[in-house]
Every structure is written in C-alpha cells, then in structure tokens.
Design a protein around this motif. Structure first.
Motif, PDB file in Angstrom:
ATOM      1  N   LEU A 120      19.055 -42.060  21.851  1.00  0.00           N
ATOM      2  CA  LEU A 120      20.328 -41.901  22.557  1.00  0.00           C
ATOM      3  C   LEU A 120      21.529 -42.303  21.700  1.00  0.00           C
ATOM      4  O   LEU A 120      22.591 -41.697  21.807  1.00  0.00           O
ATOM      5  N   LYS A 121      21.350 -43.306  20.859  1.00  0.00           N
ATOM      6  CA  LYS A 121      22.467 -43.748  20.014  1.00  0.00           C
ATOM      7  C   LYS A 121      22.713 -42.826  18.828  1.00  0.00           C
ATOM      8  O   LYS A 121      23.826 -42.745  18.330  1.00  0.00           O
ATOM      9  N   ASN A 122      21.700 -42.147  18.353  1.00  0.00           N
ATOM     10  CA  ASN A 122      21.800 -41.400  17.107  1.00  0.00           C
ATOM     11  C   ASN A 122      21.925 -39.901  17.300  1.00  0.00           C
ATOM     12  O   ASN A 122      21.401 -39.123  16.521  1.00  0.00           O
ATOM     13  N   ARG A 123      22.631 -39.497  18.307  1.00  0.00           N
ATOM     14  CA  ARG A 123      22.876 -38.080  18.561  1.00  0.00           C
ATOM     15  C   ARG A 123      24.358 -37.796  18.462  1.00  0.00           C
ATOM     16  O   ARG A 123      25.191 -38.653  18.740  1.00  0.00           O
ATOM     17  N   ASN A 124      24.651 -36.575  18.083  1.00  0.00           N
ATOM     18  CA  ASN A 124      26.028 -36.109  18.142  1.00  0.00           C
ATOM     19  C   ASN A 124      26.174 -35.353  19.458  1.00  0.00           C
ATOM     20  O   ASN A 124      25.460 -34.385  19.706  1.00  0.00           O
ATOM     21  N   TYR A 125      27.055 -35.833  20.281  1.00  0.00           N
ATOM     22  CA  TYR A 125      27.267 -35.236  21.589  1.00  0.00           C
ATOM     23  C   TYR A 125      28.569 -34.451  21.588  1.00  0.00           C
ATOM     24  O   TYR A 125      29.535 -34.834  20.935  1.00  0.00           O
ATOM     25  N   SER A 126      28.577 -33.362  22.368  1.00  0.00           N
ATOM     26  CA  SER A 126      29.802 -32.584  22.472  1.00  0.00           C
ATOM     27  C   SER A 126      30.760 -33.306  23.413  1.00  0.00           C
ATOM     28  O   SER A 126      30.351 -33.946  24.371  1.00  0.00           O
ATOM     29  N   VAL A 127      32.036 -33.181  23.133  1.00  0.00           N
ATOM     30  CA  VAL A 127      33.045 -33.844  23.946  1.00  0.00           C
ATOM     31  C   VAL A 127      33.015 -33.293  25.372  1.00  0.00           C
ATOM     32  O   VAL A 127      33.150 -34.043  26.339  1.00  0.00           O
ATOM     33  N   ARG A 128      32.819 -32.015  25.510  1.00  0.00           N
ATOM     34  CA  ARG A 128      32.839 -31.393  26.833  1.00  0.00           C
ATOM     35  C   ARG A 128      31.632 -31.743  27.699  1.00  0.00           C
ATOM     36  O   ARG A 128      31.747 -31.862  28.904  1.00  0.00           O
ATOM     37  N   ASN A 129      30.461 -31.856  27.084  1.00  0.00           N
ATOM     38  CA  ASN A 129      29.228 -31.975  27.870  1.00  0.00           C
ATOM     39  C   ASN A 129      28.423 -33.241  27.587  1.00  0.00           C
ATOM     40  O   ASN A 129      27.248 -33.304  27.917  1.00  0.00           O
ATOM     41  N   TYR A 130      29.011 -34.235  26.988  1.00  0.00           N
ATOM     42  CA  TYR A 130      28.213 -35.384  26.558  1.00  0.00           C
ATOM     43  C   TYR A 130      27.498 -36.086  27.701  1.00  0.00           C
ATOM     44  O   TYR A 130      26.364 -36.540  27.544  1.00  0.00           O
ATOM     45  N   LYS A 131      28.117 -36.157  28.874  1.00  0.00           N
ATOM     46  CA  LYS A 131      27.453 -36.827  30.004  1.00  0.00           C
ATOM     47  C   LYS A 131      26.172 -36.100  30.389  1.00  0.00           C
ATOM     48  O   LYS A 131      25.127 -36.725  30.590  1.00  0.00           O
ATOM     49  N   ALA A 132      26.250 -34.794  30.494  1.00  0.00           N
ATOM     50  CA  ALA A 132      25.064 -33.999  30.833  1.00  0.00           C
ATOM     51  C   ALA A 132      24.027 -34.063  29.711  1.00  0.00           C
ATOM     52  O   ALA A 132      22.821 -34.134  29.984  1.00  0.00           O
ATOM     53  N   GLU A 133      24.479 -34.058  28.468  1.00  0.00           N
ATOM     54  CA  GLU A 133      23.556 -34.126  27.333  1.00  0.00           C
ATOM     55  C   GLU A 133      22.806 -35.460  27.308  1.00  0.00           C
ATOM     56  O   GLU A 133      21.593 -35.498  27.078  1.00  0.00           O
ATOM     57  N   ILE A 134      23.513 -36.541  27.532  1.00  0.00           N
ATOM     58  CA  ILE A 134      22.881 -37.865  27.542  1.00  0.00           C
ATOM     59  C   ILE A 134      21.891 -37.950  28.698  1.00  0.00           C
ATOM     60  O   ILE A 134      20.754 -38.409  28.526  1.00  0.00           O
ATOM     61  N   SER A 135      22.288 -37.499  29.858  1.00  0.00           N
ATOM     62  CA  SER A 135      21.411 -37.531  31.024  1.00  0.00           C
ATOM     63  C   SER A 135      20.147 -36.701  30.792  1.00  0.00           C
ATOM     64  O   SER A 135      19.031 -37.141  31.091  1.00  0.00           O
ATOM     65  N   LYS A 136      20.319 -35.505  30.253  1.00  0.00           N
ATOM     66  CA  LYS A 136      19.171 -34.629  29.978  1.00  0.00           C
ATOM     67  C   LYS A 136      18.227 -35.281  28.971  1.00  0.00           C
ATOM     68  O   LYS A 136      17.009 -35.288  29.166  1.00  0.00           O
ATOM     69  N   LEU A 137      18.766 -35.827  27.923  1.00  0.00           N
ATOM     70  CA  LEU A 137      17.950 -36.471  26.895  1.00  0.00           C
ATOM     71  C   LEU A 137      17.216 -37.692  27.460  1.00  0.00           C
ATOM     72  O   LEU A 137      16.018 -37.887  27.211  1.00  0.00           O
ATOM     73  N   ALA A 138      17.906 -38.496  28.244  1.00  0.00           N
ATOM     74  CA  ALA A 138      17.274 -39.671  28.863  1.00  0.00           C
ATOM     75  C   ALA A 138      16.146 -39.244  29.805  1.00  0.00           C
ATOM     76  O   ALA A 138      15.076 -39.871  29.824  1.00  0.00           O
ATOM     77  N   ASN A 139      16.360 -38.187  30.563  1.00  0.00           N
ATOM     78  CA  ASN A 139      15.315 -37.695  31.456  1.00  0.00           C
ATOM     79  C   ASN A 139      14.110 -37.175  30.680  1.00  0.00           C
ATOM     80  O   ASN A 139      12.970 -37.375  31.091  1.00  0.00           O
ATOM     81  N   GLU A 140      14.352 -36.512  29.556  1.00  0.00           N
ATOM     82  CA  GLU A 140      13.252 -36.033  28.719  1.00  0.00           C
ATOM     83  C   GLU A 140      12.440 -37.208  28.161  1.00  0.00           C
ATOM     84  O   GLU A 140      11.208 -37.166  28.144  1.00  0.00           O
TER      85      GLU A 140
END
Length: 188
Positions: A120-140
């Motif tokens: 979770l700390k070592n990803r590049n997240y998009s400014v627009r979708n970072y919340k959804a990206e973090i949530s999806k990754l955590a769920n995976e």
C-alpha cells in the motif's frame, strides 16, 4: 482520512492464535490464558477460535499530481471473542499442538500486515482515483490472505494432520522471510 476495517474470524480446531505489537517486527506469541478469554461456542465442531482484526487507515496528501499516503496498519486479536474448549484439550500434547496451529494463523496475519504495509505504501496512485485504488488493493490483499487462512485450516485439517502442519509451518516461514526481504529491498 479514510478508514476501512476488515474483520477476519478464524475458526481453529487445533493449535494457536496471536497478536501483533505496534511496529510488527514479529508476531505476538500466543498463550491460552492471555488470548482466549471468550466463552466457547458449544455448537462449533472446532476446539478453538481466534478472532483477529486487520485495520488500516491513511492520511493522504496531494502534491504536484502525486498522492502520498501516511498509512496506519494494524492487526489485533479480540480476546473476548477468541475461545478454546478446555474440556477438549486436557492432554498437554493436544494443547501444545492446538496452540502451535493457532500460532500459524497469527503468523499468516503477520505476513498480511507486512505485505499490506509494503504494497500500500509503495504504489503510485492517481490523484483522481486514489481512494478507490487503495481500497481495491487492500481488498485484494485481504482476499488473498483470507484464502490462505482457509487453505491452512483445510490442508492441515485444523492442525490434526501433523505432516501437513509441518509443510504449512515451512510455507509460513518462507513467506515471512520473503516479506521481510521485500520490505528490506523497498527500504534501500
């Protein structure tokens, strides 16, 4: 700050449970008296249950089209929901084997904690979708380790198959070492 709480109840027939200290360098060593305070479920076919919770939250900062997160990541054992059927484990060897199995569940959860921290700390997240990206990754991550926990119980027959328990002990040890090595590499 966004919080997501993922609760995992782990049903166990034989060995251990665990807990993690802040910093999670090593999983907590289980013992019956400290971690299994809840009333036993007399309807359950299992000899013990370890109730564990993985929680993560983060604070995010956007700077020059880059999202930085400050992650808080923890695992805990719910002592009041974790239980053991004392009448089923009067034999000291059965007790030790069951606790050992439960410790395996704790160790798997420790690996989840380490991997979640690293990934979770070592990803590049998009400014627009970072919340959804973090949530999806955590769920995976959570789904992967939930499956690992279920496979651990199924293949070891909740710790009663000693040959498979020994195989899983090695798998868990190897995965913990891989996780430590990956984390160390990320820090360099």
């Amino acid at each position: 700050m966004k919080k997501l709480i993922i609760v995992a109840l782990l049903l166990i027939t034989l060995p251990f449970s665990f807990g993690f200290k802040e910093g999670f360098n090593d999983p907590v060593r289980l013992d019956w008296e400290t971690y299994f305070k809840g009333p036993a479920d007399t309807q359950s076919p299992f000899f013990a249950l370890t109730a564990m919770t993985w929680k993560y939250s983060y604070e995010s900062t956007v700077y020059r089209n880059r999202v930085a997160i400050k992650l808080k990541n923890e695992v805990s054992i719910d002592k009041k929901r974790s239980w053991v059927k004392w009448d089923k484990i009067k034999n000291p060897q059965v007790s030790a084997d069951l606790l050992h199995h439960e410790q395996g569940h704790v160790n798997i959860q420790y690996i989840l904690l380490s991997e979640a921290e690293r990934v979770l700390k070592n990803r590049n997240y998009s400014v627009r979708n970072y919340k959804a990206e973090i949530s999806k990754l955590a769920n995976e991550i959570s789904d992967y380790f939930d499956t690992m926990q279920r496979n651990y119980d199924a293949e070891t027959e909740h710790g009663s198959n000693h040959k498979m328990q020994a195989r899983w002990d090695k798998i868990i040890q190897d995965k913990a070492e891989e996780s430590r090595a990956a984390t160390a590499a990320d820090l360099q």
